[in-house]
Design a protein around this motif. Structure first.
Motif, PDB file in Angstrom:
ATOM      1  N   LYS A 131       0.763  -1.182   0.056  1.00 24.34           N
ATOM      2  CA  LYS A 131       0.092   0.032   0.107  1.00 24.34           C
ATOM      3  C   LYS A 131       0.857   1.138  -0.070  1.00 24.34           C
ATOM      4  N   ARG A 132       1.802   1.400  -1.039  1.00 24.38           N
ATOM      5  CA  ARG A 132       2.697   2.366  -1.028  1.00 24.38           C
ATOM      6  C   ARG A 132       3.223   2.317  -2.475  1.00 24.38           C
ATOM      7  N   ASP A 133       4.090   3.527  -2.807  1.00 23.41           N
ATOM      8  CA  ASP A 133       4.772   3.499  -3.904  1.00 23.41           C
ATOM      9  C   ASP A 133       6.051   2.633  -4.093  1.00 23.41           C
ATOM     10  N   ILE A 134       6.386   1.798  -5.160  1.00 18.95           N
ATOM     11  CA  ILE A 134       7.345   0.880  -5.155  1.00 18.95           C
ATOM     12  C   ILE A 134       8.700   1.555  -5.405  1.00 18.95           C
ATOM     13  N   THR A 135       9.668   1.466  -4.615  1.00 17.12           N
ATOM     14  CA  THR A 135      10.828   2.122  -5.097  1.00 17.12           C
ATOM     15  C   THR A 135      11.886   0.808  -5.740  1.00 17.12           C
ATOM     16  N   PHE A 136      12.933   1.277  -6.157  1.00 18.94           N
ATOM     17  CA  PHE A 136      13.789   0.492  -6.749  1.00 18.94           C
ATOM     18  C   PHE A 136      14.417  -0.283  -5.633  1.00 18.94           C
ATOM     19  N   PRO A 137      15.066   0.342  -4.435  1.00 23.04           N
ATOM     20  CA  PRO A 137      15.573  -0.533  -3.363  1.00 23.04           C
ATOM     21  C   PRO A 137      14.672  -1.513  -2.903  1.00 23.04           C
ATOM     22  N   LEU A 138      13.426  -1.420  -2.699  1.00 27.30           N
ATOM     23  CA  LEU A 138      12.391  -2.216  -2.521  1.00 27.30           C
ATOM     24  C   LEU A 138      12.306  -3.227  -3.124  1.00 27.30           C
ATOM     25  N   MET A 139      12.175  -3.161  -4.570  1.00 30.10           N
ATOM     26  CA  MET A 139      12.126  -4.146  -5.453  1.00 30.10           C
ATOM     27  C   MET A 139      13.477  -4.802  -5.704  1.00 30.10           C
ATOM     28  N   ALA A 140      14.486  -4.419  -5.592  1.00 28.34           N
ATOM     29  CA  ALA A 140      15.885  -5.131  -5.598  1.00 28.34           C
ATOM     30  C   ALA A 140      15.845  -6.073  -4.376  1.00 28.34           C
ATOM     31  N   GLY A 141      15.609  -5.336  -3.311  1.00 33.76           N
ATOM     32  CA  GLY A 141      15.528  -6.483  -2.050  1.00 33.76           C
ATOM     33  C   GLY A 141      14.645  -7.412  -2.243  1.00 33.76           C
ATOM     34  N   LEU A 142      13.411  -7.403  -2.735  1.00 30.06           N
ATOM     35  CA  LEU A 142      12.472  -8.319  -3.020  1.00 30.06           C
ATOM     36  C   LEU A 142      12.837  -9.336  -4.285  1.00 30.06           C
ATOM     37  N   GLU A 143      13.656  -8.936  -4.994  1.00 25.77           N
ATOM     38  CA  GLU A 143      13.954  -9.839  -6.117  1.00 25.77           C
ATOM     39  C   GLU A 143      15.277 -10.693  -6.057  1.00 25.77           C
ATOM     40  N   LEU A 144      16.241  -9.994  -5.259  1.00 23.96           N
ATOM     41  CA  LEU A 144      17.505 -10.432  -4.925  1.00 23.96           C
ATOM     42  C   LEU A 144      17.405 -11.936  -4.328  1.00 23.96           C
ATOM     43  N   LEU A 145      17.032 -12.210  -3.251  1.00 20.79           N
ATOM     44  CA  LEU A 145      17.042 -13.537  -2.675  1.00 20.79           C
ATOM     45  C   LEU A 145      16.279 -14.547  -3.468  1.00 20.79           C
ATOM     46  N   PRO A 146      14.987 -14.144  -3.943  1.00 16.80           N
ATOM     47  CA  PRO A 146      14.452 -15.361  -4.834  1.00 16.80           C
ATOM     48  C   PRO A 146      15.451 -15.715  -6.102  1.00 16.80           C
ATOM     49  N   TYR A 147      15.874 -14.694  -6.538  1.00 20.81           N
ATOM     50  CA  TYR A 147      17.116 -15.050  -7.616  1.00 20.81           C
ATOM     51  C   TYR A 147      18.104 -15.780  -7.365  1.00 20.81           C
ATOM     52  N   VAL A 148      18.810 -15.553  -6.099  1.00 18.40           N
ATOM     53  CA  VAL A 148      19.841 -16.204  -5.514  1.00 18.40           C
ATOM     54  C   VAL A 148      19.257 -17.817  -5.106  1.00 18.40           C
ATOM     55  N   GLY A 149      18.155 -17.791  -4.414  1.00 23.68           N
ATOM     56  CA  GLY A 149      17.496 -19.297  -4.260  1.00 23.68           C
ATOM     57  C   GLY A 149      17.056 -19.932  -5.547  1.00 23.68           C
ATOM     58  N   TRP A 150      16.529 -19.274  -6.504  1.00 19.73           N
ATOM     59  CA  TRP A 150      16.496 -20.159  -7.915  1.00 19.73           C
ATOM     60  C   TRP A 150      17.764 -20.710  -8.504  1.00 19.73           C
ATOM     61  N   ALA A 151      18.843 -19.805  -8.679  1.00 18.15           N
ATOM     62  CA  ALA A 151      19.977 -20.217  -9.181  1.00 18.15           C
ATOM     63  C   ALA A 151      20.681 -21.255  -8.215  1.00 18.15           C
ATOM     64  N   ALA A 152      20.680 -21.234  -6.835  1.00 18.30           N
ATOM     65  CA  ALA A 152      21.302 -22.149  -6.027  1.00 18.30           C
ATOM     66  C   ALA A 152      20.451 -23.479  -5.865  1.00 18.30           C
ATOM     67  N   GLY A 153      19.174 -23.420  -6.030  1.00 13.45           N
ATOM     68  CA  GLY A 153      18.460 -24.742  -5.941  1.00 13.45           C
ATOM     69  C   GLY A 153      18.847 -25.353  -7.404  1.00 13.45           C
ATOM     70  N   THR A 154      18.895 -24.782  -8.519  1.00 13.00           N
ATOM     71  CA  THR A 154      19.229 -25.255  -9.592  1.00 13.00           C
ATOM     72  C   THR A 154      20.428 -25.971  -9.666  1.00 13.00           C
ATOM     73  N   ALA A 155      21.394 -25.201  -9.153  1.00  9.57           N
ATOM     74  CA  ALA A 155      22.970 -25.796  -8.920  1.00  9.57           C
ATOM     75  C   ALA A 155      22.948 -26.927  -8.333  1.00  9.57           C
ATOM     76  N   ALA A 156      22.152 -26.998  -7.004  1.00  9.60           N
ATOM     77  CA  ALA A 156      22.136 -28.132  -6.000  1.00  9.60           C
ATOM     78  C   ALA A 156      21.508 -29.417  -6.642  1.00  9.60           C
ATOM     79  N   GLY A 157      20.541 -29.090  -7.385  1.00  5.69           N
ATOM     80  CA  GLY A 157      19.654 -30.386  -8.121  1.00  5.69           C
ATOM     81  C   GLY A 157      20.542 -30.729  -9.101  1.00  5.69           C
TER      82      GLY A 157
END
Length: 250
Positions: A131-157
């Motif tokens: 319920k607020r405007d989306i800033t770049f730092p907020l979106m960067a934080g929201l997307e970074l860990l999922p990206y790392v989790g997706w890549a790390a999971g693929t590597a492990a699998g």
């Protein structure tokens, strides 16, 4: 004076990034087993480990990756692979267009492209519910860990593709759907617009899936049609101003 303003700006940037990272933790944890399954499937299909990891690092697309990789393993032509992945992934364009209406002022085109790269079903859901405007730092934080989790999971699998029994590998396929339901249900319970849009999308998708007259409609097109109609109705019935002022809440 300038130093104080700069320090204050850095404080808000860090605060938004931490907040986005906090919101993304369940997504990152949920992505790991799903991408783990992708790594298993792709390597068992004969794709080299480094290529499998590269696919996940350059394509954060879940269903699109599974579909495209299955076609590669099956020996499909480039045109078929391109059209299939385009149809499945076009919903991310619609999500990015929707989020662009909530972005804070002054975000450059380069930053918008970076943010668009990390838009997924789950990050879109979390961002859209803010319920607020989306800033770049907020979106960067929201997307970074999922990206790392997706890549790390693929590597492990990919690395342990021959160690897990087949039944356990198959069971991991439902993890993405379970996580998405866990994200949508709480928001739908708190917000009437979210409930109506989600219900509309489910109804349309189910109709296209189970009515024989629509049997020729592919899964990718069902997603696109359901998303477009549900989002259009949501935009018409629940304008952003109404949601921001609480008019759409129960």
């Amino acid at each position: 004076m300038m130093t104080a303003k700069l320090e204050e700006k850095k404080h808000y940037i860090l605060k938004d990034f931490i907040e986005g990272s906090r919101l993304s933790i369940p997504i990152a944890l949920g992505y790991f087993p799903v991408s783990f399954t992708f790594g298993l499937m792709a390597v068992r299909g004969g794709i080299p480990v480094w290529i499998v990891i590269l696919i996940s690092m350059t394509n954060l697309t879940s269903a699109g990756q599974f579909a495209g990789t299955n076609l590669i393993i099956a020996g499909a032509g480039l045109a078929e692979i391109a059209v299939t992945t385009f149809v499945i992934n076009i919903r991310y364009m619609l999500m990015s267009l929707s989020l662009s209406q909530k972005l804070a002022n002054g975000i450059s085109s380069l930053k918008r492209w970076v943010m668009a790269f990390g838009v997924t079903d789950e990050t879109f859901t979390v961002a859209a519910m803010q319920k607020r405007d989306i800033t770049f730092p907020l979106m960067a934080g929201l997307e970074l860990l999922p990206y790392v989790g997706w890549a790390a999971g693929t590597a492990a699998g990919a690395a342990v593709c021959t160690l897990l029994p087949e039944t356990l590998q198959n069971s991991m396929g439902i993890a993405l759907y379970s996580m998405f339901i866990a994200l949508v249900i709480p928001a739908a319970k708190k917000s009437r617009p979210a409930f109506m849009v989600a219900g509309c999308a489910i109804a349309i998708s189910s109709t296209l899936k189970w009515l024989p007259v629509f049997s020729t409609v592919s899964g990718g097109w069902r997603i696109i049609i359901s998303t477009v109609i549900a989002c259009t109705l949501g935009a018409l019935l629940f304008p952003p101003e109404e949601i921001r002022h609480g008019g759409g809440d129960e």
